[in-house]
Design a protein around this motif. Structure first.
Motif, mmCIF file in Angstrom:
data_model
loop_
_atom_site.group_PDB
_atom_site.id
_atom_site.type_symbol
_atom_site.label_atom_id
_atom_site.label_comp_id
_atom_site.label_asym_id
_atom_site.label_seq_id
_atom_site.Cartn_x
_atom_site.Cartn_y
_atom_site.Cartn_z
ATOM 1 N N LEU A 19 13.331 -9.946 34.915
ATOM 2 C CA LEU A 19 13.338 -8.797 34.021
ATOM 3 C C LEU A 19 13.373 -9.238 32.556
ATOM 4 O O LEU A 19 13.689 -10.391 32.248
ATOM 5 N N GLU A 20 13.069 -8.312 31.659
ATOM 6 C CA GLU A 20 13.117 -8.594 30.227
ATOM 7 C C GLU A 20 14.531 -9.056 29.877
ATOM 8 O O GLU A 20 15.511 -8.439 30.273
ATOM 9 N N GLU A 72 18.123 -11.099 35.908
ATOM 10 C CA GLU A 72 18.372 -10.414 34.643
ATOM 11 C C GLU A 72 18.990 -11.381 33.642
ATOM 12 O O GLU A 72 18.859 -11.199 32.446
ATOM 13 N N GLY A 73 19.686 -12.397 34.152
ATOM 14 C CA GLY A 73 20.345 -13.399 33.321
ATOM 15 C C GLY A 73 19.530 -14.678 33.287
ATOM 16 O O GLY A 73 18.325 -14.638 33.045
ATOM 17 N N TRP A 83 8.753 -10.176 33.417
ATOM 18 C CA TRP A 83 8.970 -9.418 32.186
ATOM 19 C C TRP A 83 9.653 -10.319 31.161
ATOM 20 O O TRP A 83 9.569 -10.079 29.964
ATOM 21 N N GLY A 84 10.351 -11.341 31.641
ATOM 22 C CA GLY A 84 11.108 -12.249 30.786
ATOM 23 C C GLY A 84 10.423 -13.595 30.663
ATOM 24 O O GLY A 84 9.216 -13.666 30.477
ATOM 25 N N ILE A 94 16.007 -10.973 41.961
ATOM 26 C CA ILE A 94 15.832 -10.318 40.667
ATOM 27 C C ILE A 94 16.713 -11.054 39.665
ATOM 28 O O ILE A 94 17.919 -11.203 39.887
ATOM 29 N N ILE A 138 20.564 -10.482 43.185
ATOM 30 C CA ILE A 138 20.441 -10.216 41.758
ATOM 31 C C ILE A 138 21.293 -11.197 40.971
ATOM 32 O O ILE A 138 22.471 -11.392 41.274
ATOM 33 N N GLY A 191 15.639 -11.846 31.082
ATOM 34 C CA GLY A 191 15.897 -12.831 32.119
ATOM 35 C C GLY A 191 15.115 -14.110 31.865
ATOM 36 O O GLY A 191 14.076 -14.102 31.203
ATOM 37 N N GLY A 245 22.804 -11.199 37.608
ATOM 38 C CA GLY A 245 23.095 -10.209 36.576
ATOM 39 C C GLY A 245 22.824 -10.710 35.171
ATOM 40 O O GLY A 245 22.737 -11.914 34.918
ATOM 41 N N GLU A 246 22.719 -9.771 34.221
ATOM 42 C CA GLU A 246 22.325 -10.123 32.859
ATOM 43 C C GLU A 246 23.300 -11.060 32.159
ATOM 44 O O GLU A 246 22.913 -11.789 31.251
#
Length: 138
Positions: free
Chosen positions: A49-50, A34-35, A66-67, A32, A14, A52, A16-17
């Protein structure tokens, strides 16, 4: 304290955001994001992800976006959710885009390799670095 993960459990990494990663990522599991990730990614599954953002060269079997995905990507099967933004060129064999996806580049559908035989044409081709060995070891 050590943690043991069963051998059949797929790896998950992952970003991270709040993370900003630059470099190269290669895995037999899932990434995954997020950032932000800037560089090359080679793995079986990618989830952006949104919020990301991925920019660079991507080669994955399955992707759920999503991003934002930008640069050049070669994806076997891609699903873009309503918040996704595709920037650059994505080569796919199969894609699903929900209403609301922003496309600021191109999605190119690759035809599976074959010699014209109907069975060959319907066979899906995976990215080059996913080479399955035959049971006989050849």
């Amino acid at each position: 304290m050590s943690s043991t993960v069963p051998e059949n459990q797929p790896e998950v990494a992952i970003v991270g955001e709040r993370a900003r990663v630059r470099g190269s990522f290669r895995s037999e599991g899932t990434l995954i994001v997020e950032g932000e990730f800037d560089g090359s990614i080679q793995c079986p599954r990618l989830v952006v992800l949104e919020g990301g953002k991925v920019d660079g060269f991507v080669e994955v079997r399955d992707a759920e976006i999503w991003g934002v995905i930008g640069g050049f990507a070669r994806i076997f099967k891609m699903v873009c959710r309503r918040t996704a933004r595709v920037v650059g060129c994505v080569m796919v064999q199969s894609a699903a885009l929900e209403p609301g996806v922003t496309l600021e580049g191109a999605i190119v559908f690759e035809k599976p390799e074959g010699d014209g035989d109907e069975k060959e044409e319907s066979r899906e081709r995976e990215p080059r670095f996913f080479k399955e060995e035959s049971p006989s070891g050849n």
